[in-house]
Design a protein around this motif. Structure first.
Motif, PDB file in Angstrom:
ATOM      1  N   VAL A 406       0.812  -1.248  -0.131  1.00  0.00           N
ATOM      2  CA  VAL A 406       0.053   0.153   0.039  1.00  0.00           C
ATOM      3  C   VAL A 406       0.827   1.036   0.030  1.00  0.00           C
ATOM      4  O   VAL A 406       1.986   1.262   1.052  1.00  0.00           O
ATOM      5  CB  VAL A 406      -1.020  -0.074   1.148  1.00  0.00           C
ATOM      6  CG1 VAL A 406      -1.765   1.257   1.500  1.00  0.00           C
ATOM      7  CG2 VAL A 406      -1.920  -1.263   1.102  1.00  0.00           C
ATOM      8  N   ALA A 407       0.689   2.085  -0.800  1.00  0.00           N
ATOM      9  CA  ALA A 407       1.545   3.342  -0.919  1.00  0.00           C
ATOM     10  C   ALA A 407       0.863   4.558  -0.586  1.00  0.00           C
ATOM     11  O   ALA A 407      -0.255   4.574  -1.157  1.00  0.00           O
ATOM     12  CB  ALA A 407       2.386   3.498  -2.264  1.00  0.00           C
ATOM     13  N   VAL A 408       1.395   5.566   0.054  1.00  0.00           N
ATOM     14  CA  VAL A 408       0.853   6.810   0.356  1.00  0.00           C
ATOM     15  C   VAL A 408       1.492   7.720  -0.654  1.00  0.00           C
ATOM     16  O   VAL A 408       2.814   7.937  -0.549  1.00  0.00           O
ATOM     17  CB  VAL A 408       0.987   7.031   1.857  1.00  0.00           C
ATOM     18  CG1 VAL A 408       0.480   8.625   2.037  1.00  0.00           C
ATOM     19  CG2 VAL A 408       0.188   6.153   2.601  1.00  0.00           C
ATOM     20  N   VAL A 409       0.799   8.668  -1.389  1.00  0.00           N
ATOM     21  CA  VAL A 409       1.545   9.143  -2.285  1.00  0.00           C
ATOM     22  C   VAL A 409       1.029  10.694  -2.303  1.00  0.00           C
ATOM     23  O   VAL A 409      -0.063  11.173  -2.442  1.00  0.00           O
ATOM     24  CB  VAL A 409       0.971   8.575  -4.045  1.00  0.00           C
ATOM     25  CG1 VAL A 409       1.486   9.368  -5.302  1.00  0.00           C
ATOM     26  CG2 VAL A 409       1.511   7.112  -4.086  1.00  0.00           C
ATOM     27  N   GLY A 410       2.286  11.522  -2.670  1.00  0.00           N
ATOM     28  CA  GLY A 410       2.029  13.020  -2.614  1.00  0.00           C
ATOM     29  C   GLY A 410       3.202  13.803  -2.718  1.00  0.00           C
ATOM     30  O   GLY A 410       4.099  13.390  -2.146  1.00  0.00           O
ATOM     31  N   ASP A 411       3.434  14.724  -3.754  1.00  0.00           N
ATOM     32  CA  ASP A 411       4.521  15.518  -3.806  1.00  0.00           C
ATOM     33  C   ASP A 411       4.898  16.180  -2.360  1.00  0.00           C
ATOM     34  O   ASP A 411       6.003  16.204  -2.268  1.00  0.00           O
ATOM     35  CB  ASP A 411       4.225  16.686  -4.975  1.00  0.00           C
ATOM     36  CG  ASP A 411       4.870  16.415  -6.199  1.00  0.00           C
ATOM     37  OD1 ASP A 411       5.582  15.271  -6.503  1.00  0.00           O
ATOM     38  OD2 ASP A 411       4.601  17.069  -7.151  1.00  0.00           O
ATOM     39  N   SER A 425       0.622   5.250  13.004  1.00  0.00           N
ATOM     40  CA  SER A 425      -0.422   5.353  14.220  1.00  0.00           C
ATOM     41  C   SER A 425      -1.750   5.085  13.604  1.00  0.00           C
ATOM     42  O   SER A 425      -2.480   4.334  14.301  1.00  0.00           O
ATOM     43  CB  SER A 425      -0.541   6.486  15.116  1.00  0.00           C
ATOM     44  OG  SER A 425       0.048   7.548  14.504  1.00  0.00           O
ATOM     45  N   ALA A 426      -2.244   5.591  12.440  1.00  0.00           N
ATOM     46  CA  ALA A 426      -3.573   5.108  12.061  1.00  0.00           C
ATOM     47  C   ALA A 426      -3.579   3.611  12.035  1.00  0.00           C
ATOM     48  O   ALA A 426      -4.642   2.950  12.426  1.00  0.00           O
ATOM     49  CB  ALA A 426      -3.857   5.779  10.647  1.00  0.00           C
ATOM     50  N   LEU A 427      -2.357   2.733  11.399  1.00  0.00           N
ATOM     51  CA  LEU A 427      -2.595   1.519  11.388  1.00  0.00           C
ATOM     52  C   LEU A 427      -2.144   0.783  12.861  1.00  0.00           C
ATOM     53  O   LEU A 427      -2.961  -0.240  13.204  1.00  0.00           O
ATOM     54  CB  LEU A 427      -1.417   0.927  10.658  1.00  0.00           C
ATOM     55  CG  LEU A 427      -1.592   1.508   8.902  1.00  0.00           C
ATOM     56  CD1 LEU A 427      -0.683   0.819   8.193  1.00  0.00           C
ATOM     57  CD2 LEU A 427      -3.045   1.487   8.523  1.00  0.00           C
ATOM     58  N   GLY A 428      -1.594   1.375  13.692  1.00  0.00           N
ATOM     59  CA  GLY A 428      -1.361   0.994  15.087  1.00  0.00           C
ATOM     60  C   GLY A 428      -2.523   1.081  15.840  1.00  0.00           C
ATOM     61  O   GLY A 428      -2.890  -0.233  16.561  1.00  0.00           O
ATOM     62  N   GLN A 460      -8.552   1.773   3.679  1.00  0.00           N
ATOM     63  CA  GLN A 460      -9.555   2.497   4.263  1.00  0.00           C
ATOM     64  C   GLN A 460      -8.998   3.448   5.362  1.00  0.00           C
ATOM     65  O   GLN A 460      -9.559   4.723   5.377  1.00  0.00           O
ATOM     66  CB  GLN A 460     -10.711   1.664   4.690  1.00  0.00           C
ATOM     67  CG  GLN A 460     -11.697   1.217   3.569  1.00  0.00           C
ATOM     68  CD  GLN A 460     -12.666   0.397   4.181  1.00  0.00           C
ATOM     69  OE1 GLN A 460     -12.724  -0.416   5.002  1.00  0.00           O
ATOM     70  NE2 GLN A 460     -13.874   0.127   3.074  1.00  0.00           N
ATOM     71  N   ALA A 461      -8.424   2.866   6.197  1.00  0.00           N
ATOM     72  CA  ALA A 461      -7.785   3.678   7.152  1.00  0.00           C
ATOM     73  C   ALA A 461      -6.898   4.940   6.870  1.00  0.00           C
ATOM     74  O   ALA A 461      -7.139   5.976   7.541  1.00  0.00           O
ATOM     75  CB  ALA A 461      -6.948   2.529   8.268  1.00  0.00           C
ATOM     76  N   LEU A 462      -6.227   4.789   5.990  1.00  0.00           N
ATOM     77  CA  LEU A 462      -5.289   5.690   5.546  1.00  0.00           C
ATOM     78  C   LEU A 462      -5.968   6.859   4.841  1.00  0.00           C
ATOM     79  O   LEU A 462      -5.810   7.890   4.857  1.00  0.00           O
ATOM     80  CB  LEU A 462      -4.247   5.058   4.504  1.00  0.00           C
ATOM     81  CG  LEU A 462      -3.073   4.315   5.583  1.00  0.00           C
ATOM     82  CD1 LEU A 462      -2.008   3.609   4.578  1.00  0.00           C
ATOM     83  CD2 LEU A 462      -2.489   5.077   6.801  1.00  0.00           C
ATOM     84  N   HIS A 463      -7.069   6.345   4.094  1.00  0.00           N
ATOM     85  CA  HIS A 463      -7.743   7.407   3.155  1.00  0.00           C
ATOM     86  C   HIS A 463      -8.662   8.273   3.965  1.00  0.00           C
ATOM     87  O   HIS A 463      -8.436   9.470   3.886  1.00  0.00           O
ATOM     88  CB  HIS A 463      -8.895   6.526   2.420  1.00  0.00           C
ATOM     89  CG  HIS A 463      -9.437   7.274   1.169  1.00  0.00           C
ATOM     90  ND1 HIS A 463     -10.512   7.855   1.100  1.00  0.00           N
ATOM     91  CD2 HIS A 463      -9.036   7.726   0.133  1.00  0.00           C
ATOM     92  CE1 HIS A 463     -10.997   8.705   0.158  1.00  0.00           C
ATOM     93  NE2 HIS A 463      -9.897   8.525  -0.705  1.00  0.00           N
ATOM     94  N   SER A 464      -9.074   7.635   5.174  1.00  0.00           N
ATOM     95  CA  SER A 464      -9.741   8.525   6.188  1.00  0.00           C
ATOM     96  C   SER A 464      -8.899   9.467   7.072  1.00  0.00           C
ATOM     97  O   SER A 464      -9.148  10.406   7.293  1.00  0.00           O
ATOM     98  CB  SER A 464     -10.836   7.563   6.779  1.00  0.00           C
ATOM     99  OG  SER A 464     -10.230   7.368   7.972  1.00  0.00           O
TER     100      SER A 464
END
Ligand code: ASP
Ligand code: MG
Length: 488
Positions: A406-411, A425-428, A460-464
């Protein structure tokens, strides 16, 4: 070449049948009110797959399969001709051109069957037939609505090296030929409809740019002709914050950067051919992704700056069908050359490595490959480390296919503190274990390796967590913030 030129590419689903082709013609026609248009086409949906199938069947000598496949191709295109073209002479003319192309494909397949050998050159010639049909169909549809239009073979305009199946463009030569061939058409207000996917060497031998390569054709031509913008018409609204099958709140991004788009094209979203943005990023030509089935929607614009937001994160992507390979053991601490040996073995297996991670203690090196490449890679690794395994310097080479990236992307993740912290922490908080992590020094991609069964939860966790279901507010936009501060 011209200040007011758009290059518009239509993908296979956007040209799926006569009705789709008519819709594409309407889009082109409307755009010609505001300026000049060069259209670039993929083959009608499914056609390239079938041509490639026919090529492989002929290498096995299975000419029955070949005639089944070519009959289907003829019938589909014939149906489109009948549906699109009302003028009887035009119909006859087009049907004759269709027959001629089918005839060429058939004789290439016969030759292949005789020799029981499919050369890369022959495969190029066979697999490119779909674009030759579809360019003629779109040009006819435009003529049917009263416009001047001409199908143009890309062999006359895109010059490439001689790598069959994955040719690279030669931009200065392309610039010269494309201008010579297309400028006169544009000058007399005729719309060129160019075959995507195809090019030719300097001496005119047909090549192809790789599967999905007509996106690349569009940007090559856009750069060569100094277009104002390039529009990739497809069957989705644009680039989304996440796969809507995983997160229903997914939103279309209004604007992203070339870097972000390249990251997203590579990891998961697969909207663009990975090389698409190369020809245009230096010149800063914007590329749009738009939905030909909903042309009233604005789509996603890809630019150099990509409308940065302070939130930093733009999108979350996920990739499955990948395998984690680990080379480890206490003995490898300080054992020189382990990384070199590992990745030489991967290269020898012809494997594309998607992610690499090594802890600083150096106890193991882990990396991720497409699951299809995993068996070959492991065999190469075992051979390369045979001695080290025997001497227990390397204790194990393990494989885990049940993972996802899963990748979190942004310049703007670059230099925005706290994004990694929030991610972890969102995942923790949800008790989700992270197997490995990688962040390139470019900082616009933070990749996590997790158990495949947790993928939906993680995404879902990271999107929110990053509030991607909401548009970035006025105050979250870096540009508006600067504007408010009077910077510009
Ligand atoms: N028709 C080619 C393919 O299916 C090229 C493209 O669609 O972009 O790969
Ligand atoms: Mg495509």
């Amino acid at each position: 070449m011209n200040d007011n030129l758009q290059v518009m590419k239509f993908g296979g689903t956007s040209l799926g049948d006569a009705e789709c082709i008519r819709r594409a013609a309407d889009i082109v026609a409307r755009a010609t009110r505001d300026g000049l248009v060069v259209a670039v086409v993929s083959a009608m949906g499914g056609v390239t797959n079938r041509l490639i199938q026919a090529a492989h069947a002929s290498a096995l000598g299975d000419l029955d399969a070949v005639s089944g496949l070519t009959a289907k191709l003829r019938q589909e295109h014939q149906a489109a001709i009948e549906n699109l073209v009302s003028n009887a002479d035009q119909r006859v003319q087009l049907a004759a051109e269709l027959d001629q192309i089918v005839e060429e494909v058939t004789s290439l397949c016969r030759g292949t069957a005789l020799l029981r050998e499919l050369t890369p050159r022959t495969l190029d010639a066979i697999s490119s037939a779909g674009e030759r049909f579809s360019a003629r169909l779109l040009a006819s549809a435009l003529r049917e609505s009263g416009f001047n239009a001409e199908a143009v073979e890309a062999t006359e305009v895109i010059v490439t090296d001689n790598h069959s199946g994955r040719a690279e463009p030669m931009i200065p030569e392309t610039r010269e030929r494309a201008t010579a061939r297309l400028a006169p058409l544009l000058a007399k207000r005729s719309i060129p409809v160019v075959t995507g996917f195809i090019g030719a060497t300097v001496d005119g031998r047909l090549t192809t740019l790789g599967r999905g390569g007509s996106d690349y054709s569009a940007t090559i031509l856009g750069a060569a002709l100094d277009a104002n913008e390039i529009i990739i018409w497809t069957d989705v609204d644009g680039v989304l914050t996440v796969d809507p099958k995983l997160v229903p709140e997914a939103r279309t991004l209004r604007e992203i950067s070339y870097n972000e788009a390249a990251e997203l094209a590579y990891f998961g979203a697969k909207i663009l051919h990975p090389k698409t943005l190369r020809p245009v990023s230096e010149a800063g030509i914007p590329v749009w992704i738009r939905n030909s089935f909903s042309p009233e929607r604005s789509g996603t614009k890809i630019t150099a700056t990509g409308h940065p937001t302070r939130r930093g994160v733009k999108a979350i992507t996920a990739m499955t069908n990948v395998t984690l390979i680990t080379v480890g053991g206490r003995g490898i601490v300080g054992l020189p050359g382990v990384a070199a040996k590992t990745f030489t073995a991967a290269a020898n297996a012809g494997t594309n490595v998607l992610l690499i991670s090594q802890s600083s203690s150096g106890n193991d090196i882990c990396f991720i490959v497409d699951s299809g490449d995993s068996a070959r890679t492991i065999a190469e690794l075992r051979a390369a480390f045979a001695l080290d395994l025997a001497h227990k310097e390397v204790e194990h080479i393990t494989v885990n296919p049940d993972i996802a990236i899963v990748a979190v992307v942004g310049d703007r993740m670059r230099g925005t503190p706290g994004i990694a912290g929030r991610t972890f922490s969102a995942l923790g908080h949800r008790g989700i274990n992270i197997i490995a992590i990688a962040q390139g020094s470019s900082e616009y991609n933070l990749s996590l390796v997790i158990e495949a069964r947790l993928m939906r939860d993680v995404v879902q966790a990271l999107h929110s967590e990053f509030g991607l279901e909401r548009r970035a507010s006025r105050f979250e936009s870096v540009e508006s913030e600067r504007a408010l501060a009077g910077v510009y």
